[in-house]
Design a protein around this motif. Structure first.
Motif, PDB file in Angstrom:
ATOM      1  N   ASN A   1       0.817  -1.221   0.000  1.00 41.77           N
ATOM      2  CA  ASN A   1       0.000   0.000   0.000  1.00 41.77           C
ATOM      3  C   ASN A   1       0.848   1.267   0.000  1.00 41.77           C
ATOM      4  O   ASN A   1       0.331   2.352   0.253  1.00 41.77           O
TER       5      ASN A   1
ATOM      6  N   CYS B   1      -0.430  10.902   2.422  1.00 42.25           N
ATOM      7  CA  CYS B   1      -1.432   9.845   2.607  1.00 42.25           C
ATOM      8  C   CYS B   1      -2.725  10.168   1.870  1.00 42.25           C
ATOM      9  O   CYS B   1      -2.987  11.324   1.543  1.00 42.25           O
ATOM     10  N   ASP B   2      -3.497   9.126   1.591  1.00 44.31           N
ATOM     11  CA  ASP B   2      -4.875   9.343   1.137  1.00 44.31           C
ATOM     12  C   ASP B   2      -5.624   9.918   2.333  1.00 44.31           C
ATOM     13  O   ASP B   2      -5.230   9.696   3.478  1.00 44.31           O
TER      14      ASP B   2
ATOM     15  N   HIS C   1       4.018   7.518  -0.249  1.00 45.21           N
ATOM     16  CA  HIS C   1       2.595   7.829  -0.131  1.00 45.21           C
ATOM     17  C   HIS C   1       1.852   6.612   0.417  1.00 45.21           C
ATOM     18  O   HIS C   1       1.951   5.522  -0.138  1.00 45.21           O
TER      19      HIS C   1
ATOM     20  N   LYS D   1      -1.278   4.576   0.778  1.00 46.92           N
ATOM     21  CA  LYS D   1      -2.614   4.434   0.175  1.00 46.92           C
ATOM     22  C   LYS D   1      -3.522   3.702   1.159  1.00 46.92           C
ATOM     23  O   LYS D   1      -3.065   2.865   1.922  1.00 46.92           O
TER      24      LYS D   1
END
Ligand SMILES: O=P(O)(O)OC[C@H]1O[C@H](O)[C@H](O)[C@@H](O)[C@@H]1O
Length: 585
Positions: A425, A517-518, A558, A560
């Motif tokens: 992720n 991050c999301d 990042h 996810k």
């Protein structure tokens, strides 16, 4: 080790001023003495107070020196400020939210976290983020109908306060109708867009700033005084106390006894000698002061490839975990020391690390410390030949973000290159990511680039809360202990208005891990076609692009999907990568 105390022990002033003690070692003491001798011979302190730009670079410094008189102005404004306090007492408010970035929020944050609200007055919350989760947490803590909103922006045109104002004004209007403007106060420089907006929306009060004071030097002007009034802090006491420091730092006090000149000369001399990591060790009760110092020192000195790297809230380690690039400053509150802390600090000094101790007797003396550090930073700028009042590189990330937002408004998508690698992720971006690599091998490669005298920075675009802080703090400590390098932690976009200047414009000795991050949830911005989540994403992207353009060693990871799960995978992999790495220092 030679020791020097910069005021006579029987001096009456000493009872009310901080006691500043230097334990610098022979070389640094000698350089300090030379600087002080030069300042005395050349009348540099007189020239500083006479606003001679030649003290620094001969640029526009003279236009930015009104902080020298901020305390006197503040005293003149006392009657008006006390009327404001009386009005707020009658207003039926239960809390206040300050919306602002950098110099417009960090000073009030120190006051809120160290002095806090007097009983019957308003506890002060601060929002300086575009992270949707952080905005939602802040909102959840407030009763909108009984909240006083303070929008603080010198320029009146900074993106974050602008959109946060739209957001909270819409909430207040929904709850209170057209009278919602009465819940708002603006603090801004005369003639700004915010001033006009505040007038048009019948704000309760508009407090003006002084254009000749930059944001990071503004805490002793309305930008700090109005929030203090809101909290019911006795600003007359604060200003009386600060005035003692102003007098000590004035041209009447010879450089050798001048607390501001001495502190600044030590900072400059240490940086010139390669000890450019100014490491602040603060008593627990004074810890919040560090975030304000960080902005002051980083934005003022970090430019044109030079600068002093402020290291805040790193935790105190054994002498063995530090390189020879540190200057330690111990800011202590007399009744707030414990034996373990004192022993750890003594061990650092005994190991030959230069140490400045600034001891205050009461928290209110932080008002003195504001001026003390402002003067010291101006002096350090002079010693280093730097313009301490501009921030040429902050604009670069803002321009990049603006162009990303314009592209988003056109195409409804943020333009960004695909991840170089996806590991579970976690998506990885940046030149450091190699073909066929994993997160672990990429982190190993990033760590492999750390050299002696570098500093390592975590840039976290996520909610600034205790669990995130604890996890990120543990990551930076691991790097410090393994590499003996200074480490920093910044939450985005907050740090863009603080240390961001130094990271981009200062020496190329930073190694950066940006974590994005999301967003589990997002928040719309009234009247805009984009959300807070999109703004945060554009700010992180713009920041990373500028770091890359400036040739900084940087990796972006990042997360996810679910943030906490992704962060714990990152944490575990970070530890694994650190344990693999061979030390090449
Ligand atoms: O007070 P404002 O005009 O909104 O500015 C807020 C902040 O913006 C910029 O990022 C500057 O680099 C900071 O020094 C300033 O404090």
């Amino acid at each position: 080790m030679s020791k020097l105390t910069t005021l006579d022990s029987d001096s009456q002033l000493r009872a009310q001023l901080p006691v500043q003690t230097l334990d610098l070692g022979n070389d640094l003491t000698q350089t300090l003495q030379e600087i002080v001798r030069d300042w005395t011979r050349q009348g540099t302190l007189d020239r500083l107070w006479a606003r001679d730009a030649q003290v620094w670079t001969g640029g526009d410094e003279a236009n930015w020196l009104d902080w020298l008189n901020a305390v006197a102005r503040g005293r003149e404004a006392l009657p008006a400020l006390s009327e404001l306090g009386a009005d707020l007492r009658r207003g039926g408010f239960t809390a206040a939210l300050l919306i602002g970035m950098g110099g417009s929020s960090l000073g009030p944050e120190v006051l809120a976290k160290t002095l806090g609200a007097e009983s019957g007055m308003l506890p002060l919350y601060i929002i300086d983020s575009t992270d949707p989760a952080q905005i939602a947490s802040c909102e959840a803590a407030l009763d909108i109908e009984r909240t006083l909103f303070i929008v603080a922006s010198k320029s009146g045109s900074t993106l974050e306060p602008d959109i946060l104002l739209q957001y909270f004004l819409a909430k207040a209007k929904a709850a209170l109708g057209p009278a919602a403007g009465r819940q708002f106060i603006a603090i801004t420089d005369p003639g700004s867009k915010l001033e006009a907006f505040a007038r048009n929306n019948s704000f309760r009060h508009i407090a003006t700033g002084v254009p000749g004071i930059g944001g990071r030097y503004s805490v002793l002007s309305n930008f700090g005084l109005v929030p203090a009034v809101v909290m019911g802090i006795n600003i007359e006491h604060l200003l009386t106390s600060a005035d003692l420091m102003v007098r000590n730092c004035s041209a009447v006090t010879p450089p050798a006894q001048n607390l501001g000149v001495i502190l600044g000369a030590v900072m400059g001399a240490a940086a010139r000698a390669g000890r450019d990591k100014l490491t602040l060790l603060a008593s627990p009760a004074l810890l919040p002061f560090g975030a304000w110092v960080e902005q002051l020192v980083a934005e003022s000195t970090g430019k044109h490839g030079l600068g002093i790297v402020p290291v805040d809230a790193e935790g105190i380690g054994m002498p063995a975990v530090y390189g020879s690039d540190r200057l330690f400053i111990d800011l202590r509150l007399e009744d707030d020391s414990d034996q373990a802390r004192d022993q750890a600090i003594a061990a650092l000094a005994n190991a030959g690390n230069p140490m400045v101790t600034i001891s205050i007797a009461a928290r209110e003396q932080l008002a003195q410390e504001f001026f003390h550090w402002e003067m010291a930073t101006a002096v350090a700028g002079a010693v280093l030949g730097i313009h301490p009042f501009d921030q040429p590189d902050v604009e670069a990330a803002k321009i990049q973000t603006k162009s990303l937002m314009a592209a988003y408004e056109r195409d409804q998508i943020l333009p960004q290159s695909p991840a170089v690698l996806v590991d579970g992720n976690l998506a990885l971006f940046g030149a450091v990511v190699g073909n066929g690599a994993s997160l672990e091998s990429t982190l190993t490669k990033l760590f492999g680039q750390i050299r002696q005298g570098d500093y390592f920075v975590l840039l976290a675009y996520m909610e600034m809360n205790d669990p995130h802080m604890a996890l990120l703090q543990s990551m930076r400590t691991l790097v410090r202990d393994k590499y003996k390098v200074a480490t920093c932690l910044g939450f985005g976009p907050r740090f863009l208005h603080s240390t961001g200047q130094l990271y981009k414009g200062g020496p190329n000795s930073g190694v950066f891990l940006q974590i994005t991050c999301d967003d589990d949830m997002d928040l719309p911005i009234p009247g805009r076609s984009y959300s807070f989540g999109t703004v945060k994403a554009a700010q992180a992207l713009g920041d990373f692009q500028v770091l890359a353009e400036r040739g900084r060693r940087a990796l972006r990871v990042h997360v996810k999907g679910e943030l906490e799960t992704g962060l714990s995978v990152l944490h575990r992999t970070f530890i694994a990568a650190l344990s693999r790495v061979d030390l090449t220092l």
